[in-house]
Design an enzyme around this catalytic site. Structure first.
Site, PDB file in Angstrom:
ATOM      1  N   ASP A 348       8.047   4.114  -8.616  1.00 30.81           N
ATOM      2  CA  ASP A 348       9.135   4.389  -8.792  1.00 30.81           C
ATOM      3  C   ASP A 348       9.194   2.874  -6.997  1.00 30.81           C
ATOM      4  OD1 ASP A 348      11.706   3.926  -7.593  1.00 30.81           O
ATOM      5  OD2 ASP A 348      11.407   5.227  -5.586  1.00 30.81           O
ATOM      6  N   LYS A 349       9.871   1.804  -7.041  1.00 29.01           N
ATOM      7  CA  LYS A 349      10.087   0.470  -6.067  1.00 29.01           C
ATOM      8  C   LYS A 349      10.441   1.162  -5.437  1.00 29.01           C
ATOM      9  CE  LYS A 349      13.651  -2.307  -6.098  1.00 29.01           C
ATOM     10  NZ  LYS A 349      13.154  -2.175  -4.475  1.00 29.01           N
TER      11      LYS A 349
END
Length: 943
Positions: A348-349
């Site tokens: 995920d960012k």
């Protein structure tokens, strides 16, 4: 007592004549059972008036029975199911059969020892799995425990689990949203939705499009609001994500563990065939049934790797302890095995690769010709509220200004005396500060949406049109478009002063780009992970442009695709898309879960990092789910590893630690299977050829001593590999078979030719009991020493120093067995001279086996080419696409590899140097001869 929410008259007063809430529900659902997914309409003033009354206790109780509690049901794992699992594995069943067999032949000593082994294995396995389960339960938490709910016309605090559709709740800044709700009344809300969407910027509710739905699991940043509960429990967006987690097809065993168990089961199956053969041969010879069963008991015990579960659990527990020192909690021990084989990391960012804190990029600030970047950032900071800790943009502006001018920040900011500040609202979309500067006098600065800074329009706020709007609007829009393509959020900054008539004249000054920046160590960690042979993909709910820019900053590829690319595609096309993409943006929880499943179907060992509710299903589905620091409860409960410190460095540490674990366990498995092959072959061949047996007690003690001393291999010194460790069953079997046959040859040679090296007075071969004891000593010492050969199967044993505890345990075990047989505690007393000969014999064979292991194993590996990788291809396709053209191989001379190529290379270097020296000497001699030869006469021909 919980404080009641502030008494505030709602914008719309409920009227007694308004329709009842139940009337609206009946309009949707009819008179039958209530549909849990039905929406309660709240768009008209009449509906809002009725809804603001709230529910009475009776109606709430009825709906609670109809809808169920506002909580997510969890799968409950009972302690007895964990214990039963330990007693029903293939190895446990074999041990239990051996116990039954020992009882049948009334070998009660054997029965007791086998029972102790079974109890130890089951207890350790149960303890480790139950403790891991308790860790998971410890980090799980339910929804917000209490919520202000309007019941019977008054707001009271009630457990969140009792919320039902139709309830009116009150939330303020800092509260967690307990269900899917619609905004009804009160202040506009700023809501942090990062847990569900991955977006670091808070959203405003109601927004400009009239959207009022706030989802469960989000956090209220600011605003005191009244909201209508629409969906509860599993019918919320968070509930759907949790159901995806519970539908996970993730296997309960790691790839490594499954491979090891398959190898052990195969060896045990072959041992059972030998056992059946022994039974039939002895039955044909007319042996007593009880004697036959006793011999079969010995072979059965020899076939079971008794200490394998213990060694694996202890090794994994030690690895988990090392991870804890790196601020990472391992909640599922299988993850320590899986990381060694991980070939794909999906991350995920927001909050994982990035800080989840907005940052101003000072170098990217754009200014008009009259101003510089420092002035733009300074005015943006002045137009920020220093007391608004819950406003991430104002906090980011002030922090960035402080960082940019750290040396003289105080003196700079104190030059401004802010006399009036107008905060940001969803309507005006800008902040305005009126200040007095120590040198410039009165000044007015504003920051906000570009269009609202260039020309505010009549929106009810402080209005103006910048004097340079016409000249720069086109350029500003072009710059803004370019920055948005790079993923930046932008704010415009304007500055003004009073003209001669006292009117404010505003001028557009510049554009400030903002972005959730990568963590300091993200790029380095990704580089290290890639060097370990692991591919990395970004999967985020944030905007595609933002994801692409973040990917550029951290060194990932630029092929970041929108989630729409995953929709409505054929399986083959989707496989290729997921495999080749560097990441996906604007995804929903189901999309993340689908990407992980597709990669798993393509034979990748997938790790997934994340921190929000939107990441939980994918974390649960992945082989290794990693919840980063600051994760939500949902993410932590779904993960196998929970990081408690910022950054991704512990993931790299976990990869290295897991690969060390792989090396240790692989060494032990290779050792144990080799030993099993040796014992089964020796026992069977001796019975087949000369009807020589070795009593079961010796074999049981052999398993007890040899296996339990191997627990210390969990601490052994190893070097982690630089590529993912994928256990290859066939290769493991081939190498262990080589060692097993060499060890079998060693024991058979001792049996048939031992009289030639033992003392003339020895009773070997003349006394059956003496022969059994001496064979037990020889086999025990040989097997104990074998670990130093298998721990470095591709190099000489002295190339890697074993840990001291392993060395001592092997020596102590061999000395203990020697004392047992030389003192006569187990049977006839073995002479010291015979025991010494056995020691020397096994040491010589140890050296021979270590010398032979490299050329033999490499020759066999040349004969069996490596299996083609099926990574990136679905398993069914892989078998067809990579089928060998010619499955037949013939062993020819070039296939034979001595393994000691360094000796050949060294000889080559020496030979080359010698030849060069000889050549130089010959050349010098030739030059001397040429110089001494008279020149040919003029006109003479040259032949």
């Amino acid at each position: 007592m919980e404080p009641e929410p502030p008494k505030k008259e709602p914008l719309v007063q409920p009227q007694p004549a308004a329709p009842k809430v139940d009337d609206y529900i009946c309009d949707i659902c009819g008179e039958g059972p209530i549909d849990p997914e039905a929406e309660i309409p709240c768009s008209t003033p009449e509906q809002v008036k009725a809804l603001m009354k709230g529910l009475d206790s009776k109606t709430a109780a009825e709906r609670l029975e109809a809808y169920g509690p506002n909580e997510i049901p969890q799968k409950v794992v009972r302690w007895y199911t964990i214990l039963l699992k330990q007693l029903t594995s293939s190895m446990a069943v074999m041990i239990e059969i051996a116990m039954v067999l020992a009882a049948a032949v009334q070998e009660w000593e054997d029965f007791a020892i086998i029972g102790v082994l079974l109890t130890i294995n089951a207890s350790i396995g149960f303890y480790e799995e139950y403790e891991a389960l308790m860790k998971v339960e410890g980090i799980k938490s339910a929804l917000s425990p209490m919520t202000a709910v309007k019941r019977n016309g008054e707001f009271i605090k009630l457990p969140t689990a009792t919320l039902v559709p139709g309830d009116i709740i009150f939330l303020r800044g800092g509260d967690s949203v307990p269900a899917d709700v619609d905004w009804l009344d009160g202040d506009p809300m700023a809501v942090d939705t990062a847990a569900l969407t991955g977006e670091p910027f808070p959203r405003k509710y109601p927004d400009s499009k009239g959207n009022k739905r706030v989802l469960s699991g989000c956090m209220v940043v600011s605003g005191n609001s009244y909201l209508l509960v629409q969906r509860t429990g599993i019918f919320t967006e968070m509930g759907s994500a949790t159901l995806l987690m519970q539908q996970s097809t993730k296997p309960t065993q790691s790839v490594f563990e499954r491979s090891i168990i398959e190898v052990c089961e195969l060896v045990m199956a072959v041992a059972v065939l030998f056992l059946v053969a022994v039974f039939l041969v002895e039955l044909h010879r007319g042996e007593q049934t009880i004697d036959i069963l006793t011999d079969c008991l010995a072979i059965l015990i020899a076939s079971v790797p008794v200490a394998l579960p213990v060694v694996m659990q202890v090794t994994l527990a030690l690895g988990a302890g090392e991870m804890a020192k790196q601020q990472a909690i391992v909640t599922h021990l299988t993850a320590m095995q899986e990381i060694a084989s991980m070939t794909m990391l999906c991350s995920d960012k927001t909050g994982t690769l990035t800080t989840a804190k907005i940052q101003v990029f000072y170098d990217q600030i754009w200014t008009t010709a009259k101003f510089d970047k420092g002035q733009i950032l300074e005015w943006a900071a002045v137009a920020s509220n220093p007391h608004a800790d819950d406003d991430p943009i104002d906090v980011a502006m002030l922090r960035s200004y402080r960082d940019a001018f750290s040396e003289d920040y105080d003196s700079r900011i104190k030059q401004y005396n802010v006399t009036k500040f107008v905060g940001f609202t969803p309507e005006v979309k800008r902040t305005v500060a009126y200040a007095t500067h120590s040198e410039q006098g009165e000044i007015k600065v504003s920051k906000g949406l570009l269009d609202k800074i260039l020309a505010t329009g009549d929106d009810g706020g402080d209005m103006w049109t910048c004097v340079n709007t016409k000249e720069i609007r086109a350029e500003v829009e072009k710059i803004d478009q370019a920055m948005s393509l790079k993923g930046y959020k932008t704010l415009g900054v304007a500055v003004g002063s009073k003209d001669r008539r006292g009117n404010w004249v505003m001028e557009f000054a510049g554009i400030v780009p903002m972005l959730d920046p990568p963590r300091d160590d993200t790029k380095w960690v990704i580089e290290q992970i890639k060097l370990c042979g692991i591919q990395v993909k970004m999967i985020t709910g944030d905007h595609q442009n933002i994801a692409a820019e973040t990917s550029r900053l951290i060194g990932l590829g630029d092929n970041i695709l929108h989630r729409e690319k995953l929709a409505a595609r054929e399986s083959d096309e989707k496989d290729a898309l997921v495999r080749d993409a560097d990441g996906f943006a604007q995804v929903m929880p189901r999309d993340k879960n689908d990407v992980v499943r597709i990669l798993q179907s393509l034979n990748y060992i997938v790790g997934m990092t994340g921190d929000g509710v939107n990441d939980a299903p994918a974390l649960k589905q992945a082989h290794i789910g990693i919840a980063v620091e600051g994760s939500t409860d949902a993410a932590r409960s779904a993960a196998d590893i929970v990081l408690t410190t910022e950054g991704l460095a512990p993931i790299f540490t976990a990869v290295l630690e897991s690969r060390k674990i792989f090396q240790r366990v692989n060494s032990y498995v290779l050792y144990r299977i080799s030993a099993t092959i040796q014992i089964v072959l020796v026992l069977s061949l001796l019975i087949f050829t000369v009807n020589q047996t070795i009593k079961a007690l010796y074999i049981i003690l052999l398993a007890l001593f040899n296996d339990l001393t191997m627990v210390t291999i969990s601490y052994d010194n190893v070097i982690p590999s630089r590529s993912p460790d994928r256990p290859t069953i066939n290769r493991l079997l081939r190498i262990s078979t080589v060692f097993g046959i060499l060890m079998t040859l060693e024991s058979l040679c001792f049996y048939f030719f031992g009289e030639l090296i033992l003392a003339p007075s020895s009773n070997f071969r003349s006394s059956n009991a003496y022969t059994e004891s001496l064979m037990y000593l020889q086999i025990s010492i040989a097997i104990e020493s074998l670990i130093f050969v298998t721990r470095v199967p591709e190099a000489p044993f002295y190339s890697s120093r074993p840990v001291l505890s392993l060395l001592l345990s092997v020596v102590i075990a061999n000395v203990a067995v020697t004392l047992l047989v030389t003192t006569g505690l187990l049977g006839p007393k073995i002479s010291i001279a015979d025991a010494a000969v056995v020691w020397v014999y096994d040491i010589v064979w140890f050296i021979i086996i270590d010398l032979l292991k490299i050329p033999l194993t490499m020759t066999i590996e040349n004969f069996f080419p490596p299996e083609p990788s099926n990574m990136g291809i679905r398993t069914a396709e892989s078998s067809a696409a990579h089928a060998p053209v010619d499955a037949q191989h013939t062993l020819i001379l070039p296939d034979i590899d001595t393994g000691y190529s360094f000796l050949r290379d060294a000889a080559g270097v020496i030979g080359t140097a010698f030849n060069r020296a000889v050549c130089n000497a010959d050349t010098a001699e030739n030059m001397r001869e040429v110089s001494a030869t008279p020149a040919p006469a003029k006109g003479a021909g040259v032949v």
